[in-house]
Scaffold this motif. Structure first.
Motif, PDB file in Angstrom:
ATOM      1  N   LEU A   1       0.838  -1.201   0.000  1.00  0.00           N
ATOM      2  CA  LEU A   1       0.000   0.000   0.000  1.00  0.00           C
ATOM      3  C   LEU A   1       0.875   1.255   0.000  1.00  0.00           C
ATOM      4  CD1 LEU A   1      -2.986   0.991   0.340  1.00  0.00           C
ATOM      5  CD2 LEU A   1      -2.504   1.130   2.777  1.00  0.00           C
ATOM      6  N   LEU A   2       1.902   1.208   0.842  1.00  0.00           N
ATOM      7  CA  LEU A   2       2.790   2.352   0.977  1.00  0.00           C
ATOM      8  C   LEU A   2       3.536   2.610  -0.336  1.00  0.00           C
ATOM      9  CD1 LEU A   2       3.373   4.117   3.436  1.00  0.00           C
ATOM     10  CD2 LEU A   2       5.395   2.735   3.873  1.00  0.00           C
ATOM     11  N   LEU A   3       3.929   1.508  -0.985  1.00  0.00           N
ATOM     12  CA  LEU A   3       4.634   1.631  -2.256  1.00  0.00           C
ATOM     13  C   LEU A   3       3.722   2.303  -3.287  1.00  0.00           C
ATOM     14  CD1 LEU A   3       7.349   0.896  -3.546  1.00  0.00           C
ATOM     15  CD2 LEU A   3       6.296  -1.224  -4.358  1.00  0.00           C
ATOM     16  N   ALA A   4       2.450   1.916  -3.271  1.00  0.00           N
ATOM     17  CA  ALA A   4       1.491   2.533  -4.195  1.00  0.00           C
ATOM     18  C   ALA A   4       1.389   4.028  -3.917  1.00  0.00           C
ATOM     19  CB  ALA A   4       0.125   1.863  -4.035  1.00  0.00           C
ATOM     20  N   VAL A   5       1.358   4.374  -2.626  1.00  0.00           N
ATOM     21  CA  VAL A   5       1.303   5.795  -2.254  1.00  0.00           C
ATOM     22  C   VAL A   5       2.538   6.515  -2.779  1.00  0.00           C
ATOM     23  CG1 VAL A   5       1.362   7.403  -0.302  1.00  0.00           C
ATOM     24  CG2 VAL A   5      -0.125   5.396  -0.219  1.00  0.00           C
ATOM     25  N   ALA A   6       3.709   5.872  -2.609  1.00  0.00           N
ATOM     26  CA  ALA A   6       4.959   6.487  -3.061  1.00  0.00           C
ATOM     27  C   ALA A   6       4.909   6.749  -4.571  1.00  0.00           C
ATOM     28  CB  ALA A   6       6.139   5.587  -2.711  1.00  0.00           C
ATOM     29  N   VAL A   7       4.427   5.759  -5.326  1.00  0.00           N
ATOM     30  CA  VAL A   7       4.351   5.909  -6.777  1.00  0.00           C
ATOM     31  C   VAL A   7       3.388   7.039  -7.136  1.00  0.00           C
ATOM     32  CG1 VAL A   7       3.603   4.775  -8.907  1.00  0.00           C
ATOM     33  CG2 VAL A   7       4.999   3.523  -7.240  1.00  0.00           C
TER      34      VAL A   7
ATOM     35  N   GLY B   1       9.507  -1.780   4.673  1.00  0.00           N
ATOM     36  CA  GLY B   1       8.487  -0.778   4.976  1.00  0.00           C
ATOM     37  C   GLY B   1       9.110   0.560   5.325  1.00  0.00           C
ATOM     38  N   VAL B   2      10.166   0.528   6.152  1.00  0.00           N
ATOM     39  CA  VAL B   2      10.817   1.777   6.551  1.00  0.00           C
ATOM     40  C   VAL B   2      11.487   2.438   5.349  1.00  0.00           C
ATOM     41  CG1 VAL B   2      12.572   2.779   8.063  1.00  0.00           C
ATOM     42  CG2 VAL B   2      11.140   0.920   8.908  1.00  0.00           C
ATOM     43  N   VAL B   3      12.074   1.611   4.464  1.00  0.00           N
ATOM     44  CA  VAL B   3      12.725   2.161   3.266  1.00  0.00           C
ATOM     45  C   VAL B   3      11.695   2.915   2.422  1.00  0.00           C
ATOM     46  CG1 VAL B   3      13.872   1.577   1.103  1.00  0.00           C
ATOM     47  CG2 VAL B   3      14.530   0.422   3.229  1.00  0.00           C
ATOM     48  N   ILE B   4      10.536   2.269   2.198  1.00  0.00           N
ATOM     49  CA  ILE B   4       9.509   2.926   1.381  1.00  0.00           C
ATOM     50  C   ILE B   4       9.011   4.188   2.088  1.00  0.00           C
ATOM     51  CG2 ILE B   4       7.312   2.641   0.199  1.00  0.00           C
ATOM     52  CD1 ILE B   4       7.803  -0.418   0.355  1.00  0.00           C
ATOM     53  N   ALA B   5       8.832   4.095   3.412  1.00  0.00           N
ATOM     54  CA  ALA B   5       8.373   5.268   4.170  1.00  0.00           C
ATOM     55  C   ALA B   5       9.356   6.420   4.014  1.00  0.00           C
ATOM     56  CB  ALA B   5       8.193   4.901   5.640  1.00  0.00           C
ATOM     57  N   ALA B   6      10.659   6.099   3.994  1.00  0.00           N
ATOM     58  CA  ALA B   6      11.670   7.140   3.810  1.00  0.00           C
ATOM     59  C   ALA B   6      11.459   7.837   2.464  1.00  0.00           C
ATOM     60  CB  ALA B   6      13.064   6.523   3.879  1.00  0.00           C
ATOM     61  N   PHE B   7      11.214   7.037   1.420  1.00  0.00           N
ATOM     62  CA  PHE B   7      10.985   7.633   0.101  1.00  0.00           C
ATOM     63  C   PHE B   7       9.718   8.480   0.111  1.00  0.00           C
ATOM     64  CE2 PHE B   7      14.016   4.505  -1.540  1.00  0.00           C
ATOM     65  CZ  PHE B   7      14.702   5.286  -2.450  1.00  0.00           C
ATOM     66  N   VAL B   8       8.647   7.968   0.738  1.00  0.00           N
ATOM     67  CA  VAL B   8       7.393   8.729   0.778  1.00  0.00           C
ATOM     68  C   VAL B   8       7.633  10.087   1.435  1.00  0.00           C
ATOM     69  CG1 VAL B   8       5.107   8.848   1.841  1.00  0.00           C
ATOM     70  CG2 VAL B   8       5.853   6.740   0.732  1.00  0.00           C
ATOM     71  N   MET B   9       8.297  10.060   2.607  1.00  0.00           N
ATOM     72  CA  MET B   9       8.513  11.325   3.300  1.00  0.00           C
ATOM     73  C   MET B   9       9.422  12.249   2.513  1.00  0.00           C
ATOM     74  SD  MET B   9       8.532  10.120   7.285  1.00  0.00           S
ATOM     75  CE  MET B   9       9.158  11.667   7.883  1.00  0.00           C
ATOM     76  N   GLY B  10      10.446  11.670   1.884  1.00  0.00           N
ATOM     77  CA  GLY B  10      11.347  12.482   1.068  1.00  0.00           C
ATOM     78  C   GLY B  10      10.620  13.112  -0.110  1.00  0.00           C
ATOM     79  N   LEU B  11       9.763  12.309  -0.754  1.00  0.00           N
ATOM     80  CA  LEU B  11       9.041  12.816  -1.921  1.00  0.00           C
ATOM     81  C   LEU B  11       8.047  13.902  -1.534  1.00  0.00           C
ATOM     82  CD1 LEU B  11       8.421   9.449  -3.799  1.00  0.00           C
ATOM     83  CD2 LEU B  11       9.759  11.381  -4.650  1.00  0.00           C
ATOM     84  N   VAL B  12       7.346  13.689  -0.393  1.00  0.00           N
ATOM     85  CA  VAL B  12       6.384  14.703   0.058  1.00  0.00           C
ATOM     86  C   VAL B  12       7.129  16.009   0.352  1.00  0.00           C
ATOM     87  CG1 VAL B  12       4.849  15.368   1.942  1.00  0.00           C
ATOM     88  CG2 VAL B  12       4.683  13.083   0.952  1.00  0.00           C
ATOM     89  N   THR B  13       8.225  15.894   1.094  1.00  0.00           N
ATOM     90  CA  THR B  13       8.987  17.089   1.442  1.00  0.00           C
ATOM     91  C   THR B  13       9.485  17.796   0.192  1.00  0.00           C
ATOM     92  OG1 THR B  13       9.735  15.818   3.331  1.00  0.00           O
ATOM     93  CG2 THR B  13      10.836  17.904   2.940  1.00  0.00           C
ATOM     94  N   PHE B  14      10.017  17.011  -0.728  1.00  0.00           N
ATOM     95  CA  PHE B  14      10.565  17.582  -1.957  1.00  0.00           C
ATOM     96  C   PHE B  14       9.468  18.235  -2.792  1.00  0.00           C
ATOM     97  CE2 PHE B  14      12.351  16.780  -6.362  1.00  0.00           C
ATOM     98  CZ  PHE B  14      13.208  17.848  -6.302  1.00  0.00           C
ATOM     99  N   GLY B  15       8.325  17.516  -2.881  1.00  0.00           N
ATOM    100  CA  GLY B  15       7.210  18.045  -3.671  1.00  0.00           C
ATOM    101  C   GLY B  15       6.705  19.355  -3.082  1.00  0.00           C
TER     102      GLY B  15
END
Lengths: 333, 328, 516
Positions: free
Chosen positions: A32-38, A285-299
């Motif tokens: 689910l988290l990966l889908a959110v990241a994408v 899970g933590v790796v994907i969460a890191a990407f999600v947070m990084g992408l949100v911050t960057f966006g």
């Protein structure tokens, strides 16, 4: 032996699994988290024409690599049922120690050794108080959170250390090849190491057992206190790695360095599906969460949203990822 | 209670420690213990006292509230902007808004803990950033400065009654109210029962979740009250107001003997814990130590206090042997 | 299972009495997999003490929970003064005048004595505030009535266990109680305090209160009770007047069934000494424990709850450190400082408290099984999943486990199957000595039989087995030799012809030795 026959008769085969691991993974939080990241990735690429530029993307990774490296160790600690709120202060203290050493001309290898040694000592102090004296980790690390950063303030006051050796910049500013930064390589390396440690070793299994039922784990012959102490050491050590990277990237040390990071690290871990009550969670899970947070911050950064608003988003995320599943269960009865 | 037992309590030890500290400072800097300065020290510590009492109630129920400083900042910013928009609004209305808003923010924490059973540390770590972020959103990051505030708004906490500023009187009032609430009402005793032994509390007909909710609401209301007092006294409101102050508040409680596992703590302990930190903070510049020492001292004090608390609360085994029971 | 009611107790003889205050008829309570109470009757008369007797697991605590409104019965009726009553919450039970003093004191260490007594119903004064003075005065009066010299203003933390118990009694009496349930009230009390409790009970009787007195100790029952009711396996198997009963009657009713039928027959082949314990002692829990355990032997440990059996076994397993004593395995002295040491020396322990100490409910079955054997299924610290599944499957199938898959979380299985997994977990370490602490507590009959069969098989294979049990039939049916513990010490070592229900109960309760 009639007795043996008696039990053999009753034997029935028990399958190892009812469901293929891959099938189960498909239904997991991580998917689910990966889908959110994408989705965020796609949304970002529409939101800003600058997003898809490789160098911009590479820059974006600096938003999360240092925090994520701490989050890997913190994930293990939280799975084992403890927490360390002093990680950001550990960075401050380690960075201050490196700064002081740099002032007297210590070279890059020496600085790294000092940074790691100080942070390891911070972790050992936390671990000794929690496992040796049986104190609750929340209060102990709230205390050391003040203590470690407080020492930085005593040393530095309103001053700053600069003047790090030129080659020290490699960790936080260097590139391994093309757009791939040294930090990103370290991030990937530690993700792999912690993933193996948690998911493929005896130690990792002990971590899960302790988090689920520390008493039963102790009754199963696991040295609970020792495992927990090692986890505090690892968390300290990873704060040291982050301290090296961050100090190298900033090129200076102030006592307020990495202020508030403990919250972001814990959020990353919880967002990654680690149960704050312990016993469950994964490194992917933590790796994907890191990407999600990084992408949100960057966006949000691309949209010129100020930093403090991002922290609202992070705080809301932290509560929402825990609250939503519970609300969902309540509604469904 | 016998005198020797009284002297062994945490409160007595703390009072003695504070007295010793004052005596030590006075031996070199007599001006520090002049009545006027002691009043100033107390007045300066008043916000910490009020917040520590709210925090204590939360900790009694086995929870923790890390959002107090953020609640304070948000409420302070709201009332400052309210004063900016409506300079003629009486102070009574301002106070009501501050307490109500703080109480509401505390209720949000409490609801998340009560209804969704989310660990309090997670809830308040989250709301801590959300509340402070909201303060930024409503102010746009701008400061509200002294000259923008009405005179009545600024004057209230500093007004003197019987030689003591209103700020101090409010702290004293809160101490008295909390003392009565905690010792003389069923709700007050429920805070202790819910944290000391949640299962037994349920058997005794106490709703543990609701009790926790009330504790958060109370902590929030007190933080809201301090939000106004703080902004008015220092005549400035900004987003980073009281940043990190939640740690001092928790420190005051832990030093005051409030057990983080719930059920143990007294009004006197929390007040003395706050005064201990307040005296140190005010003494540092007097004895020529950089104020930058304060953070490390609070941290060390938390650690020492939690070690002492744990020593006091060790549980004993079943004690089966008869001679062991007799020997005890 | 056969149900037998000894003729002596089949029909309680008509007695001179008032109508019962409280009567239960046909009460039934079922939990998933276990029928805790089936068609149970009980009558409590004003001014009389009724003793409720039964082994652990006979259904006594379930009955107490029904009477105090914590559980609802599935069937049957509760009559208060002859009229049907519903006790659907602790508050309803209190309103009906039923109050219980529990085994484990459920009180608040950090409140004062008076507050503990009156929490939830404190006297109010001005402004609706608690009237502390009135509360303390009333508490002092209550405590005085109990003959207790306790200052109502003292924090409960400062009291000893016995005084806490008196506070619990005072709390129970602070509501207008008509029925007082005492669940093993003397378990934590000294002889002097027990005498004081008797005086108190006499006083309550004189006030016309009905008292339900739950106890294992026959000297107490004969001393204080007027009537008795015996439970066995969730059924009422006898009731009557104490004056018309003998100890032997009560023991027979309590133990009841024909022991030899349901246990595996075995011809023990006892080998060389495996474990020699010499003078094990703990500062507060047990003292002077010495015995020798041989290969192929099942050594039973019998005693009342709180006799120190589990405490001793946990010290043997390295969970706690003994203050004195030595240990030999195969004649070699060894030191055990942690469970890991114990496992390394081949001593394993299946704990009594399965949910807290044995099973890790959220983890899959196979991971529970392999947890103490990780070193065997791994290489250089790395898990080998195929090996792990093989080990888990091997032992689960040998124990005839019923589960959908090895990947199922352990917590979803029935108590009996969970216990099989916990036993499998320890057998997978290939131990020399296995300690089973109440191995069949709270599991269904079928799983019980399977556990017993397996225990016999283990002994036949040459393992040395220690079995702690409070169930007399199990002790008699499985043990080659029995050590009876009382108050932290070995009270007797019994084997052969000495091994009878009567001797077990006598030594465990200290009948004919102390307490007279």
């Amino acid at each position: 032996m009639t007795d043996m026959n008696l039990t053999r008769e009753a034997v029935r085969a028990i399958p190892d699994r009812l469901e293929h691991p891959a099938r189960r993974a498909l239904k997991s939080w991580e998917t689910l988290l990966l889908a959110v990241a994408v989705a965020i990735f796609i949304a970002n690429s529409f939101a800003s024409p600058y997003f898809l530029d490789p160098w911009n993307l590479s820059d974006a990774t600096f938003n999360f690599t240092e925090k994520a490296m701490i989050a890997f160790a913190m994930a293990l600690l939280i799975i084992a049922g403890e927490i360390d709120l002093s990680v950001a202060s550990t960075i401050a203290l380690a960075s201050t120690a490196m700064g002081a050493a740099a002032q007297v001309g210590v070279g890059t290898p020496g600085l790294v050794a000092i940074g790691l040694a100080v942070s390891l000592a911070c972790g050992a102090f936390n671990g000794a108080l929690v496992t040796g004296l049986g104190l609750p980790s929340i209060v102990v690390t709230i205390g050391t959170m003040s203590l470690y950063r407080g020492i930085s303030y005593i040393v530095l006051g309103d001053q700053a250390y600069r003047g790090y050796p030129a080659d020290f910049a490699w960790f936080g500013q260097g590139y391994a090849f093309w757009v791939i930064s040294v930090e990103f390589v370290l991030f990937a390396l530690f993700a792999l190491l912690f993933g193996i440690l948690l998911h493929a070793t005896n130690f990792g299994r002990a971590v899960y057992a302790i988090g689920n039922n520390a008493t039963a784990a102790a009754f199963s012959g696991i040295r609970v206190e020792r495992v927990k102490f090692i986890l505090f050491l690892l968390t300290g050590l990873m704060s040291g790695v982050a301290a090296v990277c961050l100090t190298s990237r900033l090129g200076s040390t102030r006592p307020s360095i990495a202020m508030g990071w403990e919250l972001e690290v814990v959020t990353m871990v919880v967002l990654g599906g680690v149960s704050i009550l312990g016993g469950a969670g994964s490194i992917p899970g933590v790796v994907i969460a890191a990407f999600v947070m990084g992408l949100v911050t960057f966006g949000l950064g691309l949209l010129n949203v100020p930093g403090i608003v991002m922290s609202i988003v992070i705080g809301a995320l932290l509560i929402a990822v825990i609250a939503l599943p519970r609300l969902w269960r309540k509604w469904r009865g | 209670m016998t005198l020797t037992r009284l002297l062994k309590t945490r409160e007595a030890m703390l009072a003695v420690a504070i007295a010793l500290m004052l005596a030590l400072i006075a031996s070199r800097f007599p001006a520090f213990v002049a009545p006027g300065n002691l009043v100033a020290v107390f007045n300066d510590t008043a916000p910490l006292i009020i917040l520590a009492l709210g925090q204590m109630v939360v900790i009694l129920t086995r929870c923790i509230d890390l959002s107090v400083a953020a609640t304070l900042a948000l409420t302070g910013m709201v009332v400052a902007m309210l004063n900016l928009a409506l300079p003629d609004l009486p102070v009574a209305a301002i106070l009501a808004v501050a307490v109500a808003l703080g109480c509401g923010l505390g209720m949000v924490n409490g609801l998340l803990v009560w209804k969704l059973d989310i660990p309090p540390i997670v809830v308040t770590l989250g709301t801590m950033t959300i509340y402070r972020g909201t303060a930024f959103l409503i102010s746009g990051g701008k400061w509200v400065n002294a000259h923008e505030m009405s005179d009545a708004f600024k004057a209230f906490p500093r007004a003197q009654i019987l030689g003591l500023p209103v700020m101090s009187w409010i702290a004293i009032l809160v101490v008295v109210l909390l003392a009565v609430l905690l010792s003389r009402t069923e709700t007050g005793r429920a805070f202790y029962a819910a944290g000391g032994n949640p299962d037994a509390a349920t058997y005794a007909g106490i709703d543990v979740g609701r009790t926790r909710f009330l504790a958060f609401a109370l902590s929030g209301a007190l933080a809201g009250l301090v939000g106004y007092l703080w902004v008015a006294r220092y005549a400035v409101a900004y987003v980073d107001l009281a940043a990190g102050f939640e740690l001092d508040v928790v420190a005051a409680c832990v030093i005051g003997g409030v057990a983080i596992m719930g059920g143990v703590g007294s009004v006197a302990g929390a007040v003395l814990g706050a005064l201990f930190l307040g005296v140190i903070k005010n003494a540092l510049p007097v004895i020529n130590v950089s104020p930058f020492w304060q953070m490390a001292i609070s941290g060390a004090a938390i650690i020492i206090a939690v070690i002492l608390n744990a020593k006091a609360g060790r549980t004993r085994g079943r004690i089966i042997l008869r001679q062991a029971e007799a020997a005890r | 299972m056969r149900q037998e009611i000894p003729p002596a107790a089949a029909g309680p003889s008509p007695l001179p009495h008032d109508a019962p205050i409280l009567a239960l008829r046909g009460i039934t309570k079922t939990f998933p997999g276990v029928r805790a109470l089936s068609d149970v009757a009980l009558e409590l008369y004003p001014g009389q003490v009724t003793a409720l007797i039964g082994e652990n697991g006979a259904g006594k605590s379930t009955l107490v929970k029904i009477l105090t409104g914590i559980y609802q019965p599935d069937g049957g009726e509760i009559l208060l003064d002859g009229a049907p009553a519903r006790l659907d919450s602790p508050q309803a039970a209190a309103a009906a005048g039923i109050t219980a003093i529990h085994q484990e004191t459920v009180l608040f260490d950090d409140l004062t004595v008076a507050e503990n007594i009156f929490l939830g119903h404190a006297p109010r004064g001005r402004f609706g505030l608690i009237d502390t003075r009135a509360m303390r005065a009333r508490a002092a009066r209550l405590l005085q009535g109990l003959g207790a010299e306790i200052d109502p203003g003292t924090p409960l933390r400062d009291l000893g266990i016995a005084s806490k118990h008196l506070v619990a009694i005072a709390r129970a009496l602070s509501i207008e109680a008509r029925v007082v349930i005492m669940d093993e009230p003397t378990a934590a009390l000294s002889h002097k305090e027990i005498e004081e409790l008797y005086t108190l009970i006499e006083r309550l009787k004189a006030q016309g209160k009905a008292i339900l007195f739950i106890s294992h100790k026959f000297d107490e029952i004969f001393r204080i009770a007027d009537r008795y009711t015996v439970f066995r396996d969730g059924q009422m198997v006898g009731a009557g007047l104490i004056a018309e009963a003998s100890e032997a009657d009560l023991v027979r009713q309590m133990v009841g069934r024909d022991v030899s039928q349901i246990f595996p027959s075995r011809t023990p082949r006892i080998g060389a000494p495996v474990l020699q314990v010499e003078g094990y002692a703990h500062p507060t829990e047990f003292a002077d424990i010495s015995f020798t355990l041989r290969a192929g032997e099942i050594l039973g440990f019998y005693g009342l709850v709180g006799a120190g059996r589990s405490e001793f076994c946990q010290a043997l397993f390295g969970m706690t450190r003994p203050a004195a004593g030595s240990l030999r395995i195969d004649g070699q002295p060894v030191a055990i400082r942690s469970p890991a040491d114990a496992v390394a020396h081949g001593i394993v322990y299946v704990p009594e408290d399965r949910g807290r100490q044995g099973a890790i409910g959220a983890m899959p079955i196979f991971q529970n099984v392999t947890l103490p054997s990780l070193a065997r299924i791994s290489r250089n610290g790395f898990l080998r999943l195929a090996e792990e599944f093989r080990l888990a499957r091997d032992y689960c199938e040998r124990l005839d486990l019923r589960a959908a898959s090895l990947d199922t979380p352990l917590g979803t299985l029935s108590g009996g199957n969970q216990q099989k997994v916990v036993i499998a977990k320890w057998l997978a370490t290939r131990p020399r000595v296995i300690i089973l602490d109440e191995p069949t507590k709270g599991i269904d009959i079928g799983s019980k039989a399977a556990v017993h069969e397996f225990m016999a098989e283990l002994a036949a294979q040459g393992l040395a087995v220690i079995m702690v049990s409070s169930e007399i039939p199990e002790i008699l049916g499985m043990s080659d030799r029995v050590i009876v513990m009382r108050e932290g010490r070995i009270a007797a070592e019994l084997s052969g012809g000495d091994l009878t229900p009567e001797t077990l109960v006598r030594h465990a309760a200290g009948i004919g030795e102390t307490g007279q």
